[in-house]
Motif scaffolding. Structure first.
Motif, PDB file in Angstrom:
ATOM      1  N   ILE A 140      62.822  33.395  -9.880  1.00 44.75           N
ATOM      2  CA  ILE A 140      63.767  34.011  -8.940  1.00 44.75           C
ATOM      3  C   ILE A 140      65.164  33.451  -9.166  1.00 44.75           C
ATOM      4  O   ILE A 140      66.145  34.187  -9.168  1.00 44.75           O
ATOM      5  N   THR A 141      65.257  32.162  -9.398  1.00 39.81           N
ATOM      6  CA  THR A 141      66.549  31.536  -9.676  1.00 39.81           C
ATOM      7  C   THR A 141      67.144  32.077 -10.971  1.00 39.81           C
ATOM      8  O   THR A 141      68.339  32.379 -11.037  1.00 39.81           O
ATOM      9  N   ASN A 142      66.319  32.239 -11.999  1.00 40.97           N
ATOM     10  CA  ASN A 142      66.790  32.791 -13.272  1.00 40.97           C
ATOM     11  C   ASN A 142      67.266  34.226 -13.111  1.00 40.97           C
ATOM     12  O   ASN A 142      68.290  34.617 -13.676  1.00 40.97           O
ATOM     13  N   ILE A 143      66.540  35.029 -12.339  1.00 45.02           N
ATOM     14  CA  ILE A 143      66.937  36.420 -12.111  1.00 45.02           C
ATOM     15  C   ILE A 143      68.258  36.474 -11.365  1.00 45.02           C
ATOM     16  O   ILE A 143      69.152  37.252 -11.721  1.00 45.02           O
ATOM     17  N   SER A 149      70.614  34.262 -11.327  1.00 43.87           N
ATOM     18  CA  SER A 149      71.666  33.830 -12.254  1.00 43.87           C
ATOM     19  C   SER A 149      72.024  34.945 -13.233  1.00 43.87           C
ATOM     20  O   SER A 149      73.207  35.187 -13.510  1.00 43.87           O
ATOM     21  N   THR A 150      71.022  35.644 -13.741  1.00 50.48           N
ATOM     22  CA  THR A 150      71.265  36.754 -14.667  1.00 50.48           C
ATOM     23  C   THR A 150      72.034  37.870 -13.991  1.00 50.48           C
ATOM     24  O   THR A 150      72.975  38.430 -14.568  1.00 50.48           O
ATOM     25  N   ASN A 176      75.658  36.813 -13.573  1.00 50.01           N
ATOM     26  CA  ASN A 176      76.373  36.913 -14.853  1.00 50.01           C
ATOM     27  C   ASN A 176      76.691  38.362 -15.200  1.00 50.01           C
ATOM     28  O   ASN A 176      77.783  38.665 -15.676  1.00 50.01           O
ATOM     29  N   PHE A 177      75.746  39.262 -14.943  1.00 49.82           N
ATOM     30  CA  PHE A 177      75.964  40.679 -15.227  1.00 49.82           C
ATOM     31  C   PHE A 177      77.082  41.242 -14.363  1.00 49.82           C
ATOM     32  O   PHE A 177      77.971  41.932 -14.851  1.00 49.82           O
ATOM     33  N   VAL A 178      77.043  40.929 -13.071  1.00 48.02           N
ATOM     34  CA  VAL A 178      78.079  41.420 -12.155  1.00 48.02           C
ATOM     35  C   VAL A 178      79.446  40.889 -12.567  1.00 48.02           C
ATOM     36  O   VAL A 178      80.426  41.636 -12.601  1.00 48.02           O
ATOM     37  N   GLN A 179      79.528  39.618 -12.905  1.00 51.04           N
ATOM     38  CA  GLN A 179      80.805  39.040 -13.326  1.00 51.04           C
ATOM     39  C   GLN A 179      81.313  39.698 -14.609  1.00 51.04           C
ATOM     40  O   GLN A 179      82.507  39.961 -14.737  1.00 51.04           O
ATOM     41  N   SER A 180      80.411  39.987 -15.539  1.00 55.36           N
ATOM     42  CA  SER A 180      80.856  40.622 -16.780  1.00 55.36           C
ATOM     43  C   SER A 180      81.339  42.040 -16.527  1.00 55.36           C
ATOM     44  O   SER A 180      82.265  42.511 -17.171  1.00 55.36           O
ATOM     45  N   GLN A 181      80.722  42.734 -15.570  1.00 56.91           N
ATOM     46  CA  GLN A 181      81.153  44.094 -15.262  1.00 56.91           C
ATOM     47  C   GLN A 181      82.484  44.089 -14.517  1.00 56.91           C
ATOM     48  O   GLN A 181      83.305  44.981 -14.705  1.00 56.91           O
ATOM     49  N   LEU A 182      82.691  43.102 -13.665  1.00 54.12           N
ATOM     50  CA  LEU A 182      83.956  43.026 -12.941  1.00 54.12           C
ATOM     51  C   LEU A 182      85.109  42.681 -13.874  1.00 54.12           C
ATOM     52  O   LEU A 182      86.238  43.072 -13.624  1.00 54.12           O
ATOM     53  N   MET A 183      84.816  41.989 -14.934  1.00 53.38           N
ATOM     54  CA  MET A 183      85.856  41.569 -15.859  1.00 53.38           C
ATOM     55  C   MET A 183      86.247  42.677 -16.841  1.00 53.38           C
ATOM     56  O   MET A 183      87.281  42.616 -17.461  1.00 53.38           O
TER      57      MET A 183
END
Length: 157
Positions: A63-66, A68-69, A72-79
């Motif tokens: 659950i922690t890994n999911i 975190s993933t 990371n995905f949301v941050q990459s899309q916002l950028m």
């Protein structure tokens, strides 16, 4: 006679521990191994409880890994400038045109955005008139499909 380096003695070793409010996989395994090594041989640890603890730890780690993933995905899309400016496709934009050879200012030009790309982290709008401009060069944005009347005379019921 050879002398022994005093820094090799365990009693001379400095040990500083930083308490952590969370228990990770390695910490859990250390506790579990310590429990197994120090358990009473006449009353060993319940194997079902140990398997249950391991399953709970594995679930928590996944659950922690999911999470975190997903972060990371949301941050990459916002950028992504392409995602950030994709709503501009189909809009009319006005921008200051410049002569490509002299750099001299020309008139303010308006064209429809047909695509968004990026270069070195900057959003570039591709326009219907063939021009490509940086998104920060836009002076005005309007809806290309709107039939907004310019005056009260244009309104008919």
């Amino acid at each position: 006679m050879t002398s022994i380096d005093p820094s090799l003695y365990l009693s001379n070793q400095r040990t500083t521990r930083e308490p952590s409010p969370t228990l990770d996989k390695d910490g859990f395994l250390k506790i579990l191994m310590t429990q197994l090594q120090n358990q009473d041989p006449t009353a060993p640890m319940d194997d079902k409880a140990m398997v249950e603890q391991m399953a709970t730890l594995t679930s928590l780690e996944q659950i922690t890994n999911i999470a975190s993933t997903i972060d990371n995905f949301v941050q990459s899309q916002l950028m992504s400038p392409v995602i950030e400016y994709s709503h501009m496709i189909g809009k009319e934009v006005s921008y200051q045109a410049y002569d490509k050879e002299t750099g001299e200012e020309l008139e303010v030009t308006t064209s429809k955005v047909v695509a968004v790309t990026q270069s070195e982290g900057w959003a570039i709008l591709k326009l219907k008139n063939g021009e490509e401009i940086y998104a920060d060069a836009i002076l005005e944005v309007s809806d290309a499909n709107s039939d907004t009347p310019n005056s009260d005379e244009d309104v008919r019921e």
